[in-house]
Design an enzyme around this catalytic site. Structure first.
Site, PDB file in Angstrom:
ATOM      1  N   SER B  37       5.114  -0.318  -0.096  1.00  0.00           N
ATOM      2  CA  SER B  37       4.532  -1.498  -0.728  1.00  0.00           C
ATOM      3  C   SER B  37       5.447  -2.076  -1.802  1.00  0.00           C
ATOM      4  O   SER B  37       5.192  -3.150  -2.329  1.00  0.00           O
ATOM      5  CB  SER B  37       3.177  -1.155  -1.337  1.00  0.00           C
ATOM      6  OG  SER B  37       2.319  -0.675  -0.330  1.00  0.00           O
ATOM      7  N   CYS B  38       6.502  -1.345  -2.148  1.00  0.00           N
ATOM      8  CA  CYS B  38       7.499  -1.891  -3.074  1.00  0.00           C
ATOM      9  C   CYS B  38       8.191  -3.072  -2.408  1.00  0.00           C
ATOM     10  O   CYS B  38       8.171  -3.214  -1.188  1.00  0.00           O
ATOM     11  CB  CYS B  38       8.550  -0.840  -3.418  1.00  0.00           C
ATOM     12  SG  CYS B  38       8.002   0.398  -4.603  1.00  0.00           S
ATOM     13  N   LEU B  39       8.821  -3.908  -3.224  1.00  0.00           N
ATOM     14  CA  LEU B  39       9.455  -5.108  -2.695  1.00  0.00           C
ATOM     15  C   LEU B  39      10.931  -5.151  -3.108  1.00  0.00           C
ATOM     16  O   LEU B  39      11.261  -4.893  -4.258  1.00  0.00           O
ATOM     17  CB  LEU B  39       8.730  -6.347  -3.248  1.00  0.00           C
ATOM     18  CG  LEU B  39       9.172  -7.693  -2.688  1.00  0.00           C
ATOM     19  CD1 LEU B  39       8.729  -7.848  -1.231  1.00  0.00           C
ATOM     20  CD2 LEU B  39       8.596  -8.829  -3.523  1.00  0.00           C
ATOM     21  N   GLY B 103       6.860  -4.902   0.742  1.00  0.00           N
ATOM     22  CA  GLY B 103       5.480  -5.314   0.488  1.00  0.00           C
ATOM     23  C   GLY B 103       4.514  -5.022   1.620  1.00  0.00           C
ATOM     24  O   GLY B 103       3.620  -5.794   1.908  1.00  0.00           O
TER      25      GLY B 103
END
Lengths: 411, 171
Positions: B37-39, B103
């Site tokens: 979910s990190c971008l 994401g």
């Protein structure tokens, strides 16, 4: 002794600061570029520390006693081979295979420089002076010669607070670990100074961890019952780490697993992660027919077998907590995962990251003798709930309450 | 833990860990491993070849206390810090372009609400728009992890996924 998250966060930063200073000094001394690996603040029992330390490799250590601003012991431990390579760099000689007087004193010097790097990091942050004793050179394969005679070293069952860092030289096989064992009284005094909240009784954390230990045993038993593969708990520790450090600790490969969110006192997240070979082994053991391994590699049958196993292991793990705390902890249905390890963990740390910077991670490894079955279990409670759960915990209940989960029929 | 290979002659990619940001130029490659979910936010100036990569963890730094210490942790502050450092290194603000990847929302947990990954994508998109930086291309969302490699000189962002379905995408 009372802990609080802010104080532990400060300690964590000190340990990382110290590791940075030590790495810098090693570079200065040897000209080799170095980098700091994972820094951990562990709560580990004496027996786990020994077990973790004893990987069969011969080791060399340099130990100092600390006093003044912080009482305890600081030990730098190299694999014997790493130590010999460093000595070769320092005395500009090759083929050093034994520690004679000269190589021993060179190794001691390196260890001493490292130790003071770590200690200076602490002293800087604490704004105090920490006195360091003359270094002792130690050789051995077990933990005994390194930690055994330390006054106040944890007994097999005692929960010790321990700082571990790993530093390695870029592009070489050279690496070393640093262990800092603070003395309990000294730690308690520091915590008292830095603490900014009411905090958590150390004995309660100890009790909660003993509960987690029983939960882990329960998971191994469950796995054995369901798969017929003889498994046991290999390593178990409670880590206090910055959220960002959690994905970095997960294997750099594609993993298979199940994830849960759990809700109650405490709430949080629970992950069971297998490497692909282990996951295939489990599917073979649980599903009697040939599995269609198209698509994601496990097929619907394989996926549901792993979810089933995860579901029952999760109940085994969490029921123990709930029974002792005399509450209910509900967990979500299992979510199947087959992806890069770090990518699986980051959604969880992001969610927790909205309200906290650090986390207590109950880290357990379950393995099988002589077969592929490697399972990493991460239980990451929400910090606020954990604090509440710990405050509610009646330590006396732990020994009395059965933690065994009830098995339901598995189809 | 970060590791570096020893293959001689070939420069290894610079690892950009969670909450970190790195500015570089030319043929250097910047790599972020295992984004869920990190971008990953990649900014570059095509003329000067100066660019940077941020591995963003949370959407809103302006609301957080420690965003001045860790600007790379939050989408908004990371983008501003990247831009500032690029301009300090000689990039021209008005030419800067953006590519984003990551994401994902792999879990449907109740506590996650609308999705932690989507929140990061929305925050980065909003901040870039506010600063007038066009998003040239993106590979976001879904339920899978990604590893990205960014070369500022060419502006090329390579996105790899673990499963065969999505494979390798070049942005």
């Amino acid at each position: 002794m009372k802990l609080d998250v802010n104080a532990l966060g400060t300690f964590y930063r000190m340990a990382r600061e110290g590791a940075g200073l030590a790495a810098g000094r090693l570079t200065k001394m040897t000209g080799v570029e170095t980098q700091v690996g994972v820094t951990k603040l562990n709560f580990m029992r004496g027996r786990e520390i020994n077990h973790d330390f004893e990987d069969g490799a011969e080791k060399v250590g340099v130990r100092v006693a600390l006093s003044g601003g912080l009482d305890g012991h600081s030990v730098v431990v190299f694999d014997r081979k790493s130590a010999l390579r460093i000595v070769e760099m320092l005395i500009a000689e090759s083929g050093v295979e034994e520690f004679d007087e000269m190589s021993r004193s060179a190794a001691t010097e390196v260890g001493q420089v490292m130790n003071s790097g770590f200690i200076d990091g602490w002293a800087d942050v604490l704004e105090t002076v920490i006195d360091v004793s003359t270094p002792t050179f130690i050789e051995g394969t077990t933990a005994e010669p390194f930690f055994g005679d330390i006054e106040g070293a944890p007994g097999d069952d005692d929960l010790a607070l321990l700082f571990q860092s790993h530093i390695e030289a870029v592009g070489t096989e050279i690496g070393f670990s640093h262990y800092l064992f603070p003395e309990r009284d000294s730690m308690a005094a520091l915590l008292e100074q830095i603490r900014s909240s009411d905090g958590i009784e150390y004995d309660k954390l100890d009790g909660f961890d003993r509960m987690a230990e029983q939960g882990a045993e329960e998971v191994a038993r469950t796995a054995t019952t369901l798969t017929g593969i003889e498994t046991h708990v290999e390593i178990r520790q409670l880590n206090f780490v910055s959220l960002e450090a959690i994905p970095a600790a997960v294997a750099d490969e594609r993993l298979v697993g199940v994830a849960f969110e759990f809700e109650g006192t405490p709430s949080g997240y629970l992950l069971f992660l297998f490497d692909e070979a282990s996951a295939h082994q489990i599917v073979d053991a649980m599903v009697p027919m040939d599995v269609d391994e198209e698509g994601d590699g496990f097929g619907e049958m394989g996926e549901s077998a792993i979810k089933e196993l995860g579901n029952i292991m999760a109940s085994g793990f969490l029921d123990g907590w709930a029974n002792v705390l005399d509450t209910t902890i509900d967990h979500s249905p299992p979510e199947f995962i087959h992806d890069i390890g770090a990518a699986v963990v980051d959604p969880i740390i992001i969610q927790l990251g909205e309200t906290q910077e650090f986390a207590f991670v109950f880290d357990t490894q379950v393995v099988a003798d002589g077969r592929e079955f490697d399972c990493e279990i991460y239980a990451i409670p929400d910090e606020r709930d954990l604090e509440r759960a710990l405050n509610d915990l009646d330590v006396d209940r732990i020994e009395e309450t059965p933690t065994t989960a009830n098995f339901e029929d598995v189809e | 833990m970060k590791t570096y290979g020893t293959e001689p002659g070939k420069p290894e990619p610079v690892q950009v860990g969670i909450s970190e940001l790195v500015v570089s130029e030319g043929d250097d490659t910047l790599k972020s491993y295992g984004l869920g979910s990190c971008l990953a936010v990649a900014l570059y100036d095509p003329d000067s070849g100066i660019g940077g990569l941020a591995h963003v963890m949370l959407p809103d730094g302006d609301a957080a206390e420690n965003s001045d210490v860790k600007p790379g942790k939050y989408a908004d502050t990371a983008i501003r810090a990247l831009l500032r450092r690029m301009v300090e290194n000689g990039a021209s603000y008005t030419d800067v372009e953006a590519k984003i990847a990551g994401g994902s929302d792999m879990f449907e947990f109740e506590s996650f609400g609308d999705g932690v990954g989507q929140r990061n994508v929305d925050a980065a998109t909003a901040e870039l728009e506010k600063l007038g930086v066009p998003v040239i291309d993106q590979d976001v969302g879904g339920k899978h992890g990604r590893t990205v490699e960014f070369t500022p000189g060419s502006g090329k962002l390579i996105v790899r996924t673990a499963n065969g379905e999505h494979g390798v995408t070049e942005l």
